[in-house]
Design a protein around this motif. Structure first.
Motif, mmCIF file in Angstrom:
data_model
loop_
_atom_site.group_PDB
_atom_site.id
_atom_site.type_symbol
_atom_site.label_atom_id
_atom_site.label_comp_id
_atom_site.label_asym_id
_atom_site.label_seq_id
_atom_site.Cartn_x
_atom_site.Cartn_y
_atom_site.Cartn_z
ATOM 1 N N VAL A 210 0.732 -33.009 -19.816
ATOM 2 C CA VAL A 210 1.196 -31.721 -19.306
ATOM 3 C C VAL A 210 2.555 -31.407 -19.898
ATOM 4 O O VAL A 210 3.287 -32.306 -20.316
ATOM 5 C CB VAL A 210 1.274 -31.715 -17.769
ATOM 6 C CG1 VAL A 210 -0.098 -31.991 -17.160
ATOM 7 C CG2 VAL A 210 2.286 -32.736 -17.263
ATOM 8 N N SER B 113 -3.913 -31.355 -12.794
ATOM 9 C CA SER B 113 -4.021 -32.391 -13.812
ATOM 10 C C SER B 113 -4.758 -33.604 -13.268
ATOM 11 O O SER B 113 -4.851 -33.812 -12.056
ATOM 12 C CB SER B 113 -2.630 -32.815 -14.292
ATOM 13 O OG SER B 113 -1.907 -33.434 -13.231
ATOM 14 N N ASP C 5 -4.402 -36.846 -18.553
ATOM 15 C CA ASP C 5 -3.985 -35.537 -19.054
ATOM 16 C C ASP C 5 -2.529 -35.562 -19.505
ATOM 17 O O ASP C 5 -1.707 -36.312 -18.963
ATOM 18 C CB ASP C 5 -4.142 -34.456 -17.981
ATOM 19 C CG ASP C 5 -5.591 -34.097 -17.712
ATOM 20 O OD1 ASP C 5 -6.460 -34.565 -18.481
ATOM 21 O OD2 ASP C 5 -5.847 -33.363 -16.740
ATOM 22 N N ARG D 253 -8.175 -34.587 -9.272
ATOM 23 C CA ARG D 253 -7.130 -33.756 -9.856
ATOM 24 C C ARG D 253 -6.023 -33.483 -8.840
ATOM 25 O O ARG D 253 -6.250 -33.559 -7.641
ATOM 26 C CB ARG D 253 -7.714 -32.429 -10.372
ATOM 27 C CG ARG D 253 -8.627 -32.627 -11.578
ATOM 28 C CD ARG D 253 -9.015 -31.314 -12.239
ATOM 29 N NE ARG D 253 -9.798 -31.570 -13.438
ATOM 30 C CZ ARG D 253 -9.272 -31.829 -14.633
ATOM 31 N NH1 ARG D 253 -7.956 -31.849 -14.777
ATOM 32 N NH2 ARG D 253 -10.043 -32.057 -15.679
#
Length: 231
Positions: free
Chosen positions: A190, A184, A188, A137
């Motif tokens: 966003v 993130s 993902d 991440r």
């Protein structure tokens, strides 16, 4: 920042970067999107962020090098000019004296600012071993590849507020874009809130690698350089 990574000395000079990624990001969308990586430049000796100053090791070294240059070379050189100008008669009508005194105040303000940033520094190594979610991440020091709704891809590195550099695609971790990407992972989606509306971004890749921060270079227009003082 700077934040290009510009006027570290205010009116003294501007520093620029010649770094480019393998694929030049020269589209209008790139310019619009990347400028969200900037944060407001601190005024005077105001800290860029409160509390700890997260920064890479090379970014901290650049602050230290600038601090040392100002304290040991530029300030003494300008002080010498002030003393010379003060000996030339009425100070109230002495342009050299007034200008040099103003420069001296600006240098002192920058030294105070750098001192605070260095003292608050918390070094983060982007290449340090990571496990679990910390490795997959986006956190401070991550390099993130993402795409906008039109499919245009961009790559940014998340750095400290003193390291922002548009030419190197370095954005601040507290900027709107940096906050949107924070935590993130690949795959993902966003949401980036901007003054003109909302941007939807898809994270394609998150990795941790060496982040090249431009080192401090003594400006050609500095008083120390003009006097030819030893380094």
């Amino acid at each position: 920042m700077t934040p290009t990574n510009a006027d570290n000395y205010g009116v003294f000079y501007r520093r620029s970067s010649a770094f480019h990624w393998g694929h030049p990001l020269d589209s209008p969308w790139k310019d619009y999107e990347m400028r969200k990586g900037f944060t407001r430049k601190p005024q005077g000796d105001e800290p860029a962020t409160r509390g700890k100053n997260y920064i890479t090791r090379s970014g901290l070294q650049r602050l230290k090098d600038e601090h040392r240059f100002l304290l040991t070379r530029e300030r003494p050189a300008v002080t010498e000019v002030v003393a010379w100008a003060a000996s030339n008669g009425d100070r109230s009508e002495n342009a050299d004296y007034q200008y040099s005194k103003r420069r001296l105040r600006q240098i002192d303000g920058r030294i105070r600012f750098l001192t605070k940033r260095i003292e608050a520094a918390e070094v983060v190594d982007p290449e340090a071993p990571r496990a679990g979610q910390a490795a997959t991440r986006a956190f401070f020091g991550a390099t993130v590849r993402y795409a906008n709704a039109a499919g245009a891809e961009r790559v940014v590195s998340i750095v400290g507020t003193d390291e922002v550099d548009l030419n190197r695609n370095h954005i601040s971790w507290v900027s709107p874009l940096g906050r949107a990407l924070m935590k993130s992972a690949a795959g993902d989606s966003v949401v980036l809130q901007v003054p003109g509306g909302t941007e939807y971004l898809t994270v394609l890749e998150v990795c941790y690698e060496c982040i090249s921060v431009e080192p401090f270079r003594e400006p050609a227009g500095s008083e120390a350089s003009a006097k030819g003082l030893p380094r």
